[in-house]
Write an enzyme that holds these catalytic residues in place. Structure first.
Site, PDB file in Angstrom:
ATOM      1  N   ASP A 135     -20.130 -15.891 -31.854  1.00 33.37           N
ATOM      2  CA  ASP A 135     -18.963 -15.644 -30.779  1.00 33.37           C
ATOM      3  C   ASP A 135     -20.275 -15.002 -30.219  1.00 33.37           C
ATOM      4  OD1 ASP A 135     -17.230 -14.316 -29.693  1.00 33.37           O
ATOM      5  OD2 ASP A 135     -17.255 -12.890 -31.424  1.00 33.37           O
ATOM      6  N   PHE A 137      -0.092  -8.910 -27.449  1.00 32.29           N
ATOM      7  CA  PHE A 137      -1.082  -9.545 -27.190  1.00 32.29           C
ATOM      8  C   PHE A 137      -1.732 -10.200 -28.471  1.00 32.29           C
ATOM      9  CE2 PHE A 137      -6.015 -10.783 -27.490  1.00 32.29           C
ATOM     10  CZ  PHE A 137      -5.569 -11.300 -26.412  1.00 32.29           C
ATOM     11  N   LYS A 169      -0.848  -6.670 -18.395  1.00 30.39           N
ATOM     12  CA  LYS A 169      -2.812  -6.609 -18.297  1.00 30.39           C
ATOM     13  C   LYS A 169      -2.636  -8.194 -18.909  1.00 30.39           C
ATOM     14  CE  LYS A 169      -4.067  -3.833 -21.600  1.00 30.39           C
ATOM     15  NZ  LYS A 169      -4.324  -2.964 -22.154  1.00 30.39           N
ATOM     16  N   THR A 176     -16.627 -18.537 -27.548  1.00 30.88           N
ATOM     17  CA  THR A 176     -16.220 -17.668 -26.260  1.00 30.88           C
ATOM     18  C   THR A 176     -15.679 -17.747 -25.968  1.00 30.88           C
ATOM     19  OG1 THR A 176     -16.551 -15.295 -25.142  1.00 30.88           O
ATOM     20  CG2 THR A 176     -18.079 -17.847 -24.597  1.00 30.88           C
ATOM     21  N   GLY A 177     -14.440 -16.573 -25.950  1.00 29.60           N
ATOM     22  CA  GLY A 177     -12.699 -16.189 -25.055  1.00 29.60           C
ATOM     23  C   GLY A 177     -12.958 -16.087 -23.900  1.00 29.60           C
ATOM     24  N   ASP A 178     -14.430 -15.784 -24.426  1.00 30.10           N
ATOM     25  CA  ASP A 178     -14.534 -15.414 -22.091  1.00 30.10           C
ATOM     26  C   ASP A 178     -14.134 -16.315 -21.278  1.00 30.10           C
ATOM     27  OD1 ASP A 178     -14.656 -13.039 -23.139  1.00 30.10           O
ATOM     28  OD2 ASP A 178     -16.994 -12.261 -23.164  1.00 30.10           O
ATOM     29  N   ARG A 198     -13.861 -19.989 -22.821  1.00 24.93           N
ATOM     30  CA  ARG A 198     -12.015 -19.568 -23.037  1.00 24.93           C
ATOM     31  C   ARG A 198     -11.793 -20.315 -23.707  1.00 24.93           C
ATOM     32  NH1 ARG A 198     -10.352 -15.311 -20.509  1.00 24.93           N
ATOM     33  NH2 ARG A 198     -10.255 -14.886 -17.826  1.00 24.93           N
ATOM     34  N   LYS A 252     -12.361 -22.701 -32.249  1.00 30.62           N
ATOM     35  CA  LYS A 252     -14.042 -22.329 -32.952  1.00 30.62           C
ATOM     36  C   LYS A 252     -13.673 -23.463 -34.066  1.00 30.62           C
ATOM     37  CE  LYS A 252     -14.739 -17.438 -30.914  1.00 30.62           C
ATOM     38  NZ  LYS A 252     -14.516 -16.017 -30.768  1.00 30.62           N
ATOM     39  N   ASP A 271     -12.459 -14.595 -35.629  1.00 26.86           N
ATOM     40  CA  ASP A 271     -13.589 -15.574 -35.975  1.00 26.86           C
ATOM     41  C   ASP A 271     -13.501 -16.293 -37.737  1.00 26.86           C
ATOM     42  OD1 ASP A 271     -14.993 -15.135 -33.730  1.00 26.86           O
ATOM     43  OD2 ASP A 271     -15.976 -13.047 -33.699  1.00 26.86           O
TER      44      ASP A 271
END
Length: 887
Positions: free
Chosen positions: A79, A272, A295, A410-412, A518, A524, A548
């Site tokens: 991660d 979320f 958001k 990663t989720g970024d 993303r 994962k 994770d």
């Protein structure tokens, strides 16, 4: 004459054989292995170099069953947030109403500036026309440390970093335009006001009053959320109280600085989730207006904007791309104003979904939430920095030199992940990036619109990209060329389908590094499963958060980091550490040691028990398989329990082919585990053959010597007890001398266990013989009166022991002279202290002992050296061409 009851006779012989030959694979093997693994795990837990002083957290081996697999890892899947980075967020920049705010620089920007400064100081001719040269005066170079060319640190900090740290944790924002109510002078004041209110109201945090300072601290679900609340407070919108139905803020919205407490009635909370990638609250303000404040990830928010809500979309998108390129994490903020009747109708549906009971309740809530979270109006975006953990670049470099492949999941955003990849040296300049996406750019021009494509067409397009990339790698002729695969979550959905995943895995394995952006927690886990099953090699997954857990449980080895996201990852893991950098020592040192110790221990167990058990079999053949044993029953019981158990345990616990410092200096030694050099069939059969040879030498040698030779002074030959005891003495000496030759590292404990086992045998023989004949039987006074005074007993023991260990001694001598392994060379250098007397040779050998790698800081340095050599070669060629012209 045929005996009666053949069935019972056969069963009796079978039971006798099982009892006699049970020593070949005794229960003590399993017990010894478990004891060794528990002690190995204890040493991991007690390693002071894996203790994090900041948090007071040691390493924790939560299972002892996977110690040896730590030394056989092929691929690490990691991660990013909280694992490679600190997960301590600083609010750094923001975009409001299309205007960018925030002057602070991220670590990636500082690293880029430092690299440019280094290039300028080196006088690189290629930078003579670089635009930043003319803007050199704008950069505060005195705050940037000079770069050592081979320094293993890519994250840059300025001089006096300790003094420049932000006084407010979680807030690194610097821009006077928004501070101290100066934002009231800005255009689009209403949008700025909404932006601050979304930060202060759209969350699930709980405020806690600090009685000493009078300020508030926040218990938030994530560090991001806590950072937003700190930022809102610094901007003058302090979240101060929460009840079940209301959220209270203290707002400073006048130039005089007067603080007004406002109440927002909390009507609904849309949580979320990793699937939704957004959260919303529906509130009623004091004027009675109803707002939905939302958001979430920009890719999600942008798809839900109304036609009138895209006024700032183009500018915000550009700012988000800029933030991503500097390694910042981004979120988009939006709102929607609701009519009373519209909200009332929707709320009825929402309450029905919440009250529903059944498997489809979550789906109903998702559907109803989705209806409300549309027609949004974009306000702006946030950019927060999650800094790299200390030592991450060095750790990745060392793991790459050890031959390990590293994937980041990663989720970024893709841009953020790519820049973090550059920061930690997973990516470097000159590396060819293969981006597999579902973007419309990759679709042929005759296609009307990408989003009108069918799922099959999208899959075909992705498969075509994978095929082309694979072909490009195969056709690449430059041996130093490096490829990096980058893929996003949407594309990964198709790439993981059954008819595509093997092609995707083949491409990924050919690349030096892989970054998946993303991705959801489920994706994962699916990626880890694909790598584990597709390659058939040991995989390790490492993460720090609840998202994770899936991949940690799916991998062969799961490592949890005890960070700020809770203990879910740690509780699901096999090993836990406090920082990513400790993974280097866990694998390269403890993994290497544990693998070799367990492998050598099991091979030695095969050897000693074959050497012992086959002597029983040979004697059975002499006696017509009558069940008569050549040894006393107590001898056979004590062989694995006392006389040979402790030396083999000491081998499994204390053996070190090289020290921990050398393991880190010569990381290529780690590849002995993944290649299984110490537990392949060649080595197993070799030890079994050695045991067979020893059994033949001991049994037939002893029998031949004792067969017709006078044993006592009066000419008597030996009896069965004397023969068996002599044979057993030879076995005890041979197997203990053999293990002493196997060991490379001795402490007083090994000496005590090895030579103490031999002494224990003689003490037992004396005490057993001292018992009454009713208890000792034929062993009564055997050592003192019969064997001790007989020279043939001692001569046979010496001769058999030397004959047994001689082939192994010849083998290792020949191997070390003509075909040495890596650790043999290192041991010889250390033995003759060449590492101290000849430092240049030591450095040269350590540079050789690295796996060829295309990632990490070392790869970056080597690429730079190749580049400089190429320039020198071109320059020399150019001068050679000019020289005839001048003459």
């Amino acid at each position: 004459m045929i005996p009666r009851h053949l069935e019972w006779l056969g069963m009796s012989h079978l039971i006798t054989a099982l009892i006699l030959y049970g020593y070949l694979i005794p229960i003590s093997l399993y017990v010894s292995i478990e004891v060794v693994k528990v002690l190995q795990a204890t040493f991991i837990n007690q390693d002071i170099l894996m203790y994090d002083e900041e948090t007071g957290t040691p390493a924790d081996a939560r299972t002892s069953n996977l110690n040896e697999e730590l030394g056989q890892v092929d691929t690490i899947l990691s991660d990013k947030t909280g694992t490679l980075t600190c997960n301590q967020m600083d609010f750094l920049k923001c975009s409001i109403a299309g205007t960018q705010y925030g002057a602070s620089s991220s670590e990636v920007e500082l690293a880029a500036a430092k690299q440019i400064a280094s290039d300028l100081e080196d006088g690189d001719s290629d930078l003579s026309n670089f635009p930043l040269r003319h803007r050199k005066a704008q950069v505060s170079w005195e705050n940037i440390d000079k770069v050592d060319e081979i320094e293993l640190e890519t994250v840059v900090t300025s001089k006096g970093d300790e003094d420049q740290k932000h006084a407010i944790k979680g807030f690194g924002f610097e821009d006077d335009r928004l501070m101290n109510c100066n934002w009231l002078q800005e255009p689009n004041v209403d949008d700025i006001l909404l932006f601050f209110r979304i930060l202060a109201v759209c969350h699930t945090a709980i405020p806690e009053l600090n009685e000493e300072t009078g300020g508030f601290t926040y218990e938030a679900e994530s560090p991001d959320e806590g950072s937003f609340l700190v930022a809102a407070r610094e901007f003058g919108f302090e979240f101060c109280r929460r009840t079940q139905s209301s959220i209270f803020t203290r707002e400073r919205i006048s130039a005089s600085g007067q603080v007004v407490e406002r109440e927002y009635k909390l009507l609904n909370l849309l949580d979320f989730t990793s699937k939704r990638k957004r959260m919303s609250v529906i509130v009623r303000d004091e004027e009675g207006q109803i707002f939905l404040l939302c958001k979430g990830a920009d890719s999600i928010i942008f798809d839900r904007l109304s036609k009138n809500g895209k006024a700032y979309l183009e500018a915000t998108t550009k700012h988000l791309n800029d933030y991503g390129e500097t390694g910042l994490r981004t979120l988009a903020l939006s709102y929607r104003r609701l009519e009373e009747k519209e909200y009332s109708d929707w709320n009825n549906e929402f309450q029905k979904a919440k009250a529903a009971v059944g498997a489809d309740r979550e789906a109903m809530l998702e559907r109803v939430s989705d209806i409300m979270e549309k027609e949004l109006i974009l306000v702006g975006a946030t950019a927060i920095e999650d800094k790299l953990q200390k030592g991450v670049p060095q750790c990745i470099d060392k793991l790459a030199q050890a031959g390990l492949k590293i994937w980041v999941l990663t989720g970024d955003k893709m841009e953020t992940a790519i820049n973090i990849g550059f920061s930690c040296s997973l990516l470097r300049q000159g590396m060819k990036q293969i981006c597999i996406t579902t973007n419309s750019d990759s679709v042929s021009n005759d296609t009307k619109q990408f989003f009108c494509l069918t799922p099959q067409a999208i899959k075909d397009n992705i498969l075509n990209q994978i095929t082309n990339a694979t072909q490009m790698i195969k056709l690449e002729k430059d041996p130093h060329a490096a490829f990096a695969l980058i893929i996003d979550g949407k594309t990964l959905t198709y790439a993981l389908e059954d008819d595509v995943k093997l092609q995707f895995l083949g491409l990924a394995v050919d690349c030096a590094s892989v970054i998946c952006c993303r991705v959801s927690p489920k994706q994962k886990a699916l990626v880890v499963r694909l790598v584990k099953q597709g390659t058939g090699k040991t995989t390790l997954a490492i993460g720090d958060g609840a998202n994770d857990v899936g991949m940690i449980q799916e991998a062969d080895i799961g490592v949890g980091i005890s960070g700020v996201e809770g203990m879910q990852a740690v509780m699901a893991s096999d090993f836990s550490i406090a920082q990513f950098r400790f993974l280097e020592r866990l694998l390269v040192v403890h993994g290497h040691w544990c693998y070799k110790r367990i492998a050598q221990m099991i091979c030695y167990f095969f050897y000693k028990n074959i050497a012992f058990g086959l002597t029983i079999f040979y004697f059975e053949a002499y006696t017509g398989f009558s069940g008569q044993s050549v040894y006393d029953d107590w001898y056979m019981i004590l062989f694995n329990v006392c006389l040979t158990s402790l030396p083999v345990i000491s081998l499994g616990v204390f053996e070190q082919d090289v020290s921990s410092e050398v393991c880190l200096q010569f990381p290529a030694l780690y590849q002995q585990g993944p290649k299984n050099l110490f537990f392949d069939w060649y080595r197993i059969l070799g030890w079994m053959a050695n045991g067979l040879y020893s059994s033949v030498v001991i049994f037939f040698g002893t029998v031949l010597i004792f067969y017709e030779q006078a044993f006592r002074v009066d000419g008597q030959t030996s009896d069965l007890a004397s023969l068996g005891t002599t044979m057993f003495t030879c076995i005890i000496w041979a197997v203990n001398c053999q293990i002493s030759l196997t060991m490379s590292h001795f402490t007083w404990i090994q000496h005590l266990f090895i030579w103490g086992s031999i002494v224990t045998w003689y003490l037992f023989l004396m005490m057993y013989g001292a018992l009454s004949p009713n208890l000792s039987h034929s062993a009564y006074h055997l050592l003192i009166e019969a064997l001790g005074p007989a020279p043939i007993y001692w001569a046979t023991t010496l001769l058999a022991t030397v004959a047994c260990i001689l082939p192994y001694l010849v083998h290792i001598s020949f191997q070390r002279c003509f075909s040495p392994m890596d650790h043999h060379i290192i041991q010889e250098i250390k033995h003759y202290k060449k590492d101290i007397e000849d430092q240049s040779m030591w450095v040269r050998e350590s540079s050789k002992a690295r796996q060829e790698t295309k990632i990490g800081f070392t790869a970056r340095v080597e690429a730079k050296i190749r580049q400089l050599k190429g320039k020198l070669h071109k320059k020399q060629s150019f001068l050679n061409i000019l020289s005839p012209v001048r003459t």
